[in-house]
Design an enzyme around this catalytic site. Structure first.
Site, mmCIF file in Angstrom:
data_model
loop_
_atom_site.group_PDB
_atom_site.id
_atom_site.type_symbol
_atom_site.label_atom_id
_atom_site.label_comp_id
_atom_site.label_asym_id
_atom_site.label_seq_id
_atom_site.Cartn_x
_atom_site.Cartn_y
_atom_site.Cartn_z
ATOM 1 N N GLU A 1 -5.584 -5.201 10.633
ATOM 2 C CA GLU A 1 -4.852 -4.700 11.260
ATOM 3 C C GLU A 1 -4.891 -3.767 12.695
ATOM 4 O OE1 GLU A 1 -2.561 -2.918 7.180
ATOM 5 O OE2 GLU A 1 -4.374 -1.708 7.465
ATOM 6 N N HIS B 1 -9.807 1.020 4.654
ATOM 7 C CA HIS B 1 -8.167 1.630 5.707
ATOM 8 C C HIS B 1 -8.740 2.128 7.616
ATOM 9 C CE1 HIS B 1 -4.277 2.093 6.296
ATOM 10 N NE2 HIS B 1 -4.181 1.193 6.024
ATOM 11 N N ASN C 1 0.530 -1.312 -0.006
ATOM 12 C CA ASN C 1 -0.273 -0.021 0.137
ATOM 13 C C ASN C 1 0.976 1.056 0.128
ATOM 14 O OD1 ASN C 1 -1.258 2.352 0.376
ATOM 15 N ND2 ASN C 1 -2.046 1.224 2.835
ATOM 16 N N TRP C 2 1.061 1.898 -1.121
ATOM 17 C CA TRP C 2 2.163 3.001 -1.091
ATOM 18 C C TRP C 2 1.253 4.561 -0.924
ATOM 19 C CZ3 TRP C 2 3.966 2.258 -7.485
ATOM 20 C CH2 TRP C 2 4.738 1.019 -7.379
ATOM 21 N N LYS C 3 0.118 4.693 -0.788
ATOM 22 C CA LYS C 3 -0.561 5.459 0.341
ATOM 23 C C LYS C 3 -0.607 5.944 -0.165
ATOM 24 C CE LYS C 3 0.522 3.229 4.700
ATOM 25 N NZ LYS C 3 0.596 3.296 6.393
ATOM 26 N N SER D 1 3.129 -2.142 10.116
ATOM 27 C CA SER D 1 4.573 -1.946 10.559
ATOM 28 C C SER D 1 5.463 -3.312 9.833
ATOM 29 C CB SER D 1 5.005 -2.154 12.297
ATOM 30 O OG SER D 1 4.245 -0.448 11.612
ATOM 31 N N GLY E 1 2.346 -1.561 4.395
ATOM 32 C CA GLY E 1 2.737 0.114 3.846
ATOM 33 C C GLY E 1 3.961 0.519 3.451
HETATM 34 C C1 PEP Z 1 -1.468 0.299 5.739
HETATM 35 O O1 PEP Z 1 -1.436 1.324 5.612
HETATM 36 O O2 PEP Z 1 -2.112 -0.833 5.279
HETATM 37 C C2 PEP Z 1 -0.083 -0.189 6.984
HETATM 38 C C3 PEP Z 1 0.319 -1.368 7.505
HETATM 39 O O3 PEP Z 1 1.253 0.608 6.899
HETATM 40 P P1 PEP Z 1 2.615 0.379 8.022
HETATM 41 O O4 PEP Z 1 2.693 -0.894 7.085
HETATM 42 O O5 PEP Z 1 3.170 1.289 7.339
HETATM 43 O O6 PEP Z 1 2.367 -0.308 9.237
#
Ligand code: PEP
Length: 260
Positions: A168, A96, A11-13, A216, A237
């Site tokens: 999540e 999300h 997920n590149w956000k 993370s 992410g």
């Molecule tokens: C996400 O955005 O779904 C996510 C899990 O982010 P990150 O890996 O940066 O915690």
């Protein structure tokens, strides 16, 4: 137990413009090999989906939208529908925590988006998980229960073949609290989710459902998370923006699969 595939989703956000996205795909393409049991899914910004759909090797990568609107068309200025995304993506992230917390998405919005995705032949990756406060107050199960049951409410048990879930915990996501979840905490949550699914849709549906973990995850900790029973992949992410790390994560998933 049903043989479920492994999904590694990046997920590149709200990062990377079209050119940067294309470069990242190029770098990933050099490093990632096709693995039969592993699906690598990239979720760039809405803007990059179209050019990347022409660039990617579809045997190697699938695309996901990070969000879309639940109406198929109409006077909804600024929105893009799942109908419009039908040719471009196989997946769409739905619900999300960033959408729920920053953009006020309710349980019902997530329900309508999940149904709209399925209606348009796109597999929703439905994100569920409690905030730190809910966790600290012992509300996690209730929150997961409410998010899960509402999100699936307008889907039939046959539709569930076209749904992926992602657990999540908001407190574990890097842009929120970024506290690393312990594998046994994830184990408990995933077991709870499968029990709920079994109650609602039967044991078979519960066993077939792909459930990802996100929070993370990086190349150092992915092994521990993928080894939690019932975890079928990762929603990544921040670390998905680094091609060394993301390719290493796909490789770890592969190592685990060939050993199994
Ligand atoms: C996400 O955005 O779904 C996510 C899990 O982010 P990150 O890996 O940066 O915690």
């Amino acid at each position: 137990m049903h043989e479920r595939k492994t999904l590694i989703v990046g997920n590149w956000k709200m990062h990377l413009n079209v050119h940067q996205s294309s470069l990242l795909v190029h770098r990933l393409n050099e490093r990632i090999k096709t693995h039969r049991a592993i699906e690598v899914v990239l979720a760039p910004s809405m803007l990059s989906l179209q050019p990347l759909s022409l660039q990617i090797d579809r045997r190697k990568f699938k695309l996901a939208a990070q969000d879309a609107y639940f109406k198929d068309e109409g006077g909804y200025t600024g929105e893009v529908s799942f109908t419009m995304l039908g040719d471009l993506v196989e997946y769409a992230i739905v619900g999300h925590s960033a959408r729920r917390l920053y953009f006020g998405e309710t349980l019902e919005t997530v329900r309508d988006k999940a149904a709209a995705a399925v209606r348009n032949g796109i597999t929703p990756i439905i994100c569920i998980g409690e905030t730190k406060q809910e966790h600290d107050e012992g509300q996690s199960r209730q929150v997961i229960h409410d998010q899960l049951t509402t999100a699936l409410m307008n889907l039939t048990s046959r539709d569930l073949d076209k749904v992926v879930l992602a657990y999540e915990p908001v407190w574990a996501i890097s842009t929120f609290d970024g506290i690393l979840a312990k594998p046994h905490e994830i184990d408990q949550a995933i077991k709870y989710i499968r029990t709920q699914l079994a109650d609602l849709y039967g044991q078979r549906a519960a066993e077939k459902m792909l459930i990802l973990y996100g929070g993370s995850v990086d190349d150092q900790d992915i092994r521990a998370y993928l080894e939690v029973p019932g975890v079928d992949g990762a929603l990544v992410g921040a670390a998905s923006l680094n091609y060394h790390q993301f390719a290493a994560m796909v490789d770890t998933a592969y190592q685990i699969r060939i050993r199994a």
